[in-house]
Design a protein around this motif. Structure first.
Motif, PDB file in Angstrom:
ATOM      1  N   SER A  52       5.208   7.342  10.007  1.00  0.00           N
ATOM      2  CA  SER A  52       5.823   6.195   9.339  1.00  0.00           C
ATOM      3  C   SER A  52       7.200   6.532   8.810  1.00  0.00           C
ATOM      4  CB  SER A  52       4.924   5.719   8.191  1.00  0.00           C
ATOM      5  OG  SER A  52       3.658   5.316   8.667  1.00  0.00           O
ATOM      6  N   ASP A  53       7.370   7.747   8.278  1.00  0.00           N
ATOM      7  CA  ASP A  53       8.648   8.125   7.680  1.00  0.00           C
ATOM      8  C   ASP A  53       9.776   8.136   8.700  1.00  0.00           C
ATOM      9  OD1 ASP A  53       7.390   8.414   5.254  1.00  0.00           O
ATOM     10  OD2 ASP A  53       7.110  10.584   5.449  1.00  0.00           O
TER      11      ASP A  53
ATOM     12  N   LYS B 171      -9.084   3.441   9.145  1.00  0.00           N
ATOM     13  CA  LYS B 171      -7.702   3.037   8.901  1.00  0.00           C
ATOM     14  C   LYS B 171      -6.719   3.958   9.621  1.00  0.00           C
ATOM     15  CE  LYS B 171      -8.858   1.178   4.329  1.00  0.00           C
ATOM     16  NZ  LYS B 171      -8.707  -0.234   4.699  1.00  0.00           N
TER      17      LYS B 171
ATOM     18  N   TRP C  89      -2.184   4.602   9.799  1.00  0.00           N
ATOM     19  CA  TRP C  89      -0.976   4.413   8.994  1.00  0.00           C
ATOM     20  C   TRP C  89      -0.120   3.305   9.594  1.00  0.00           C
ATOM     21  CZ3 TRP C  89      -0.750   6.592   4.375  1.00  0.00           C
ATOM     22  CH2 TRP C  89      -1.542   7.719   4.131  1.00  0.00           C
TER      23      TRP C  89
ATOM     24  N   ASP D 148       4.662   0.464   6.865  1.00  0.00           N
ATOM     25  CA  ASP D 148       5.010   0.505   5.434  1.00  0.00           C
ATOM     26  C   ASP D 148       4.564   1.792   4.762  1.00  0.00           C
ATOM     27  OD1 ASP D 148       2.294   0.133   5.534  1.00  0.00           O
ATOM     28  OD2 ASP D 148       2.258  -1.673   4.279  1.00  0.00           O
ATOM     29  N   GLY D 149       4.039   2.727   5.543  1.00  0.00           N
ATOM     30  CA  GLY D 149       3.599   3.993   4.972  1.00  0.00           C
ATOM     31  C   GLY D 149       2.255   3.913   4.288  1.00  0.00           C
ATOM     32  N   LYS D 150       1.515   2.826   4.512  1.00  0.00           N
ATOM     33  CA  LYS D 150       0.204   2.656   3.897  1.00  0.00           C
ATOM     34  C   LYS D 150      -0.871   2.563   4.982  1.00  0.00           C
ATOM     35  CE  LYS D 150       2.117   0.123  -0.070  1.00  0.00           C
ATOM     36  NZ  LYS D 150       2.101  -1.155  -0.825  1.00  0.00           N
ATOM     37  N   GLU D 151      -2.084   2.925   4.601  1.00  0.00           N
ATOM     38  CA  GLU D 151      -3.205   2.832   5.539  1.00  0.00           C
ATOM     39  C   GLU D 151      -3.711   1.394   5.612  1.00  0.00           C
ATOM     40  OE1 GLU D 151      -5.649   6.886   5.699  1.00  0.00           O
ATOM     41  OE2 GLU D 151      -5.600   6.029   3.682  1.00  0.00           O
ATOM     42  N   ALA D 152      -4.188   1.003   6.788  1.00  0.00           N
ATOM     43  CA  ALA D 152      -4.667  -0.369   6.967  1.00  0.00           C
ATOM     44  C   ALA D 152      -5.719  -0.417   8.063  1.00  0.00           C
ATOM     45  CB  ALA D 152      -3.499  -1.295   7.316  1.00  0.00           C
TER      46      ALA D 152
ATOM     47  N   THR E 192      -7.484  -1.603  11.466  1.00  0.00           N
ATOM     48  CA  THR E 192      -6.816  -1.479  12.766  1.00  0.00           C
ATOM     49  C   THR E 192      -7.627  -2.121  13.890  1.00  0.00           C
ATOM     50  OG1 THR E 192      -5.874   0.644  12.034  1.00  0.00           O
ATOM     51  CG2 THR E 192      -5.852   0.188  14.393  1.00  0.00           C
TER      52      THR E 192
END
Length: 738
Positions: A330-331, A358, A360, A363-367, A369
């Protein structure tokens, strides 16, 4: 003198070899065992294919072919470390590095137009993807977690992500018009030579494969992916991910399935950016930019195109219009679609399941999928695991049972041997597989762009696989479940063979079942939750998937598995675990002189290799080395001497020092060979007395960049200097052979 062949491979495992192999060779020499090496790295394999492009001093032998011959002999004793299964971007990067080092190997021809270019492409096709394993695997696979690792995992359970009953994570798969649905299978009645021909709708005949030798009893399959149906499916899943507010991720195997899955990956890229390819597809194709190479390669190439900025804008708009993409980093903005070899299904899906379902997001957050696995052959096992975790919560490594694997892989069995029989169909027509008498054995009607493939599974490996399954069930007392689906053509044939060959063995008192993969996975997880073991007996691809899925859930990694391949002609191949994180480890070493690679798999393989050598040659000292190494590895785990997570602790090099210390101490304690114990007494005392000084020397080098002279082909002198920085340790080890 007995010989063990230790392979030089790639990236982190190769670098670790520079540190570990001198220790191993010194200890082995005390038992009259020579530890030799062969370079089967991606770079070495490239150089071996183009001797005429090199100076005499630069030429290298074909070590892979040599080891392939050795694997068919009773004397074979090969320790095989993880190697790069090169995707096209990796292959191109390796070629560029070799050219920069002065090796005049040719460029990779994207669209060969001449005989010379076609010859170059054919040579590179033998290097890319899983070029190593099918050559060496002249036996089936016995892969399991050693007792010491399992005990350690229970005492020190790794973190598992929490699962919610409301998780929206799921698997999407085609279920029709895919490889599973279109597969047909035959068993050869006699030795023969087959031909694969594309009969065009206009009557033209194009030979796709002129000579395909087969043996009596061999299973031959053919199938195809309907790409029109694939494109519809992908568009539907992209829309579904957007509507459901979940991450979109595609999970393929572009390394092992080196012909079909890069094409599938390209279809995913085009489906995600329809406006981009509608407007600029011809321009990108004319510039040699292929969606099969991923979004990263496309973005790297557009600066040289007239509409480069507009293409970048179209990519940005596509990302904005579509669902959120699962990320590799993500970065750095590296998406699931950047590089075909970044998201490998057998590593990425278990990691997602271990992480609570989940991945990444940007937005740098886990979600949650939507995991898209186009072909339905094996997608069900991951849905079964997701369903189990959503219902019962995360598995507990402190209490769960194990799922070892017996895998059918000898002689390039099943899909992983399909590379030279996989084709992207150029024109509408019919693909026919015919025998030498001209009889059509298998036939499919196809359209332009469809992906057609055939694969083979010889009868002798199937018989050996059944035997190995019974052997492991007898040795462990655990149930053995054949993961075979009677609704799939190939599996239906294998079920018949399994039922034919099981009566050849004593199965009294054993629990042996045949179940479709999704049901077998669900059963194995149910038993694992009760702390019970279940042997999965699978084909080649599921061998790969299962020996990542269950170890990642049980142990946190698949790198700690013992992988033994009893070769069918009496030799032994000992594999050391997965290497999927190897590139990241190299990057950290270059930046900080810190290598986090864990060589535990190498320790297990070495012990098994010494034991095999003792059994086959009667070398009593080799058995002592095996037994003491096994005990030393147990101490190593108990005292937590694997590489730490951050600078200032021991890394891979420090872990090798502690193994050497504990191994030497165990050798002095054993009573079977007093002379051998005495030979190690001074070394054990020296290593123990100098522990603080050695660790200080190893830690002191951390924190600064290093130069290896290359990623795919590091300079040996530079690599050795980086990986053996403790003069005190080097002197102690080297003294053993003086």
């Amino acid at each position: 003198m007995a010989t063990i062949i230790y392979t030089h491979t790639d990236e982190a495992p190769l670098l670790a070899t520079y540190s570990l192999l001198p220790i191993v060779a010194a200890y082995a020499s005390t038992a009259g065992v020579e530890v030799d090496s062969r370079d089967i790295s991606l770079a070495a394999r490239i150089l071996a294919k183009f001797p005429d492009s090199l100076t005499p001093e630069q030429r290298v032998g074909d070590a892979l072919a040599e080891l392939g011959e050795l694997a068919t002999t009773p004397e074979a004793n090969i320790i095989k470390l993880p190697n790069i299964s090169a995707s096209i971007p990796q292959l191109k990067a390796a070629i560029a590095e070799l050219q920069g080092q002065g090796f005049a190997v040719p460029d990779y021809p994207e669209s060969p137009a001449t005989d010379d270019e076609r010859a170059v492409r054919a040579a590179y096709d033998k290097v890319k993807g899983s070029a190593v394993n099918p050559v060496l695997r002249e036996g089936n696979s016995d892969r399991r977690a050693p007792a010491s690792v399992k005990s350690y995992a229970k005492a020190h359970p790794h973190r598992m992500g929490a699962w919610s009953p409301d998780s929206r994570t799921r698997v999407a798969t085609m279920g029709q018009d895919d490889f599973f649905a279109n597969e047909r299978s035959v068993v050869m009645p006699a030795d023969d030579t087959l031909t694969i021909t594309l009969v065009g709708a206009d009557g033209t005949r194009t030979v796709l494969k002129e000579s395909l030798p087969v043996l009596a009893g061999e299973v031959v399959d053919a199938t195809f992916m309907n790409v029109a149906a694939l494109d519809r499916f992908l568009a539907e899943q992209i829309a579904a991910a957007k509507a459901e507010g979940v991450l979109f991720s595609a999970h393929l195997k572009a390394t092992m399935m080196k012909v079909s899955d890069p094409i599938l990956f390209g279809h995913v890229v085009k489906a995600f950016f329809p406006a981009l390819f509608e407007e600029y597809g011809d321009q990108l194709a004319a510039a040699g930019v292929s969606p099969n190479d991923g979004l990263g390669a496309l973005l790297a190439a557009v600066d040289r195109l007239p509409d480069g900025e507009a293409i970048k804008a179209a990519v940005a708009q596509g990302l904005a219009d579509g669902p959120a993409l699962a990320m590799v980093d993500s970065d750095k903005g590296i998406t699931n679609l950047h590089v075909p070899s970044d998201i490998i299904i057998d590593a990425s899906m278990p990691a997602m399941i271990r992480g609570g379902g989940k991945m990444w997001g940007p937005d740098g957050k886990e979600a949650d999928t939507l995991a898209v696995i186009p072909d339905s052959s094996y997608a069900g096992i991951y849905q079964a695991a997701i369903d189990d975790c959503r219902t019962h919560g995360a598995l507990d490594p402190a209490t769960m049972g194990s799922v070892p694997n017996v895998g059918l892989m000898a002689k390039a069995a099943e899909e992983y041997g399909s590379h030279d029989k996989t084709f992207e169909i150029p024109v509408a027509g019919t693909v026919e597989v015919t025998d030498s008498a001209g009889h059509v054995l298998l036939r499919h009607d196809v359209q332009p762009g469809d992906i057609w493939r055939a694969c083979q599974t010889k009868d002798a490996p199937i018989r050996d696989w059944v035997k190995l399954a019974v052997t492991r069930a007898r040795a462990t007392g655990a149930p053995a479940v054949f993961w075979l689906d009677e609704a799939r053509a190939h599996d239906a044939v294998l079920i018949a063979k399994v039922r034919e060959y099981l009566p050849e063995h004593d199965t009294s008192g054993l629990q042996i079942e045949i179940m479709d993969p999704a049901s077998a996975c669900a059963l194995s997880l149910q038993r694992a939750r009760r702390g019970e073991d279940t042997i999965s007996v699978t084909g080649n691809v599921l061998r790969d998937y299962n020996t990542d899925l269950f170890p990642i859930l049980e142990l946190g990694t698949s790198a700690k598995m013992l992988s033994v391949v009893p070769l069918m002609n009496g030799g032994g191949l000992f594999e050391t675990g997965a290497g999927g994180s190897a590139p990241k480890h190299v990057q950290q070493l270059l930046k900080e002189n810190y290598l986090r690679w864990d060589s535990l798999g190498e320790f297990f393989a070495l012990a098994a290799s010494f034991e095999h050598l003792a059994t086959t040659t009667g070398n009593a000292r080799a058995q002592i080395l095996a037994d003491t190494l096994d005990r030393a590895t147990g101490t190593f785990l108990d005292r937590d001497k694997s590489p730490t997570r951050r600078l200032g602790g021991i890394d891979n090099r420090g872990s090798h020092f502690y193994l050497a210390l504990y191994w030497a101490q165990e050798l002095t304690r054993q009573t079977a060979d007093g002379e051998l114990a005495a030979a190690f007494a001074d070394l054990a005392a020296t290593l123990a007395a100098q522990e603080e000084a050695i660790v200080a020397e190893l830690v002191a080098v951390q924190g600064s960049p290093v130069d290896l002279g290359g990623h795919y082909r590091p300079d040996p002198a530079k690599a050795e200097a980086v990986m053996r920085p403790s003069a005190t340790l080097n002197e102690a080890i080297d003294s053993l052979t003086r």
